[in-house]
Design an enzyme around this catalytic site. Structure first.
Site, short mmCIF file in Angstrom:
data_model
loop_
_atom_site.label_atom_id
_atom_site.label_comp_id
_atom_site.label_asym_id
_atom_site.label_seq_id
_atom_site.Cartn_x
_atom_site.Cartn_y
_atom_site.Cartn_z
N GLY A 11 0.81 -1.21 0.00
CA GLY A 11 0.00 0.00 0.00
C GLY A 11 0.84 1.26 0.00
O GLY A 11 2.07 1.23 0.03
N LYS A 36 -2.16 -12.66 0.70
CA LYS A 36 -1.87 -13.53 -0.44
C LYS A 36 -0.38 -13.43 -0.77
O LYS A 36 0.39 -12.84 -0.02
CB LYS A 36 -2.73 -13.15 -1.65
CG LYS A 36 -2.57 -11.71 -2.12
CD LYS A 36 -3.52 -11.44 -3.30
CE LYS A 36 -3.41 -10.00 -3.79
NZ LYS A 36 -4.30 -9.74 -4.95
N THR A 99 -2.44 2.39 11.56
CA THR A 99 -3.80 2.27 11.02
C THR A 99 -4.79 2.90 11.98
O THR A 99 -4.75 2.62 13.17
CB THR A 99 -4.16 0.79 10.82
OG1 THR A 99 -3.22 0.20 9.93
CG2 THR A 99 -5.55 0.65 10.24
N PRO A 125 -2.23 7.09 15.48
CA PRO A 125 -3.19 7.56 14.49
C PRO A 125 -2.54 8.40 13.40
O PRO A 125 -3.07 8.51 12.29
CB PRO A 125 -4.17 8.40 15.32
CG PRO A 125 -4.06 7.84 16.70
CD PRO A 125 -2.62 7.46 16.85
N PHE A 127 1.62 9.44 12.04
CA PHE A 127 3.07 9.38 12.22
C PHE A 127 3.74 10.72 11.97
O PHE A 127 4.95 10.85 12.17
CB PHE A 127 3.68 8.33 11.29
CG PHE A 127 3.58 6.92 11.79
CD1 PHE A 127 4.14 6.56 13.01
CD2 PHE A 127 2.94 5.95 11.04
CE1 PHE A 127 4.05 5.25 13.46
CE2 PHE A 127 2.86 4.65 11.48
CZ PHE A 127 3.43 4.30 12.70
N HIS A 154 -9.27 14.62 4.04
CA HIS A 154 -8.43 13.54 3.54
C HIS A 154 -8.81 13.18 2.10
O HIS A 154 -9.87 13.57 1.60
CB HIS A 154 -8.53 12.30 4.42
CG HIS A 154 -7.80 12.42 5.72
ND1 HIS A 154 -8.30 13.10 6.81
CD2 HIS A 154 -6.59 11.94 6.10
CE1 HIS A 154 -7.44 13.04 7.81
NE2 HIS A 154 -6.39 12.34 7.40
N LYS A 158 -9.86 7.19 1.63
CA LYS A 158 -9.81 6.88 3.06
C LYS A 158 -11.13 6.24 3.49
O LYS A 158 -12.21 6.73 3.14
CB LYS A 158 -9.54 8.15 3.87
CG LYS A 158 -9.35 7.90 5.37
CD LYS A 158 -8.88 9.15 6.08
CE LYS A 158 -8.72 8.93 7.57
NZ LYS A 158 -7.76 7.84 7.88
N GLY A 164 -8.61 8.99 12.46
CA GLY A 164 -8.02 8.67 13.76
C GLY A 164 -7.37 9.88 14.40
O GLY A 164 -7.39 10.03 15.63
N THR A 165 -6.80 10.75 13.57
CA THR A 165 -6.18 11.97 14.10
C THR A 165 -7.21 12.87 14.73
O THR A 165 -6.99 13.44 15.81
CB THR A 165 -5.44 12.72 12.97
OG1 THR A 165 -4.42 11.86 12.43
CG2 THR A 165 -4.80 14.00 13.48
#
Length: 265
Positions: A11, A36, A99, A125, A127, A154, A158, A164-165
């Protein structure tokens, strides 16, 4: 050398984390956890059957047995991360999570497991160091300006809202703000959701648009004045210093830490 396994390496955040860790002299990526591609490899941003690059595993237990990572960096999604972190703690691997969307119940369970195992973990939440400072400054200001609205913006890919922030910002402000209803006491919302989510009287508004990355502003109103505290992430490279900080710090802890503000003086 700190050995790191990444869940979600394919990702956007995973590729950013891989770049950050690869450039750090005291770290190496030893494996990738995925749903996978078992037995395949990640090399030059592509999946290959050639035995070069980073090996994929679909089982964290097998990954741990083969590569003995110190850290599991999880940048997947809330549905996967809860199970991944529980298993990482059971295997003695320090979890570092980037995450958002974990519930309070999930956080409580993971915290209990971390304390019982005396194994440090970090759930961040955000970095971005700048975003963390924005949250800290907002909580400082809310001691004096208690009418607060949070506007988070965002990209349109999303999944969770509010971010989360934004949730973490509201949680930090709740610690210093007396709960109260903002606005007119007889306010009428003629379109459902027009006033945003309600957190003890505070409002959170979520915007999702193409062209955005991660942005948040906190509005604090007082008599005759308005204080705006804003942070903008224009490139995912801004997350690199926080990722490296969390990986280095987590091995010194024996409990779960929620938010980088707890390791930033």
């Amino acid at each position: 050398m700190i050995k790191v396994a990444i869940a979600g390496i394919r990702g956007r955040m995973g590729s950013t984390a891989l770049q950050a860790i690869t450039g750090a002299p005291d770290m190496e990526v030893v494996a990738a956890l995925d749903y996978k591609y078992e037995g395949m490899y990640y090399h030059d941003s592509a999946v290959t059957e050639e035995p070069v690059g980073i090996p994929f595993y679909t089982s964290l237990a097998d990954l741990a047995a083969d590569t003995q990572p110190d850290i599991l960096l999880d940048v997947t999604d809330p549905d996967a991360v809860f199970h991944n972190v529980k298993e990482a703690i059971a295997l003695g691997i320090h979890p570092v999570v980037g995450t958002s969307g974990l519930t309070q119940d999930h956080l409580a369970i993971l915290s209990e497991l971390s304390v019982a195992a005396r194994l440090g973990g970090i759930i961040a939440p955000n970095f971005s160091i700048g975003a963390v400072l924005m949250m800290k400054f907002s909580a400082m200001a809310a001691r004096y300006l208690g009418d607060v609205e949070i506007l988070e913006m965002h990209h349109d890919r999303k999944l969770d809202a509010p971010s989360g922030t934004a949730v973490k910002t509201a949680d930090m402000i709740k610690e210093v703000r007396e709960p109260h209803v903002q606005g007119h006491p007889e306010e009428q919302e003629h379109q459902a959701g027009a006033r945003g989510a309600d957190v003890e009287g505070m409002k959170i508004h979520s915007i999702r648009l193409p062209g955005l990355l991660a942005h948040q502003q906190v509005l604090l109103g007082g008599e005759g004045e308005l204080l705006t505290i804003r942070h903008d992430s224009f490139d995912r490279n801004c997350f690199m210093p926080g990722i490296l900080m969390a990986i280095r710090e987590v091995r010194e802890q024996e409990h779960l830490i929620y938010g980088l503000e707890n390791i930033i003086e």
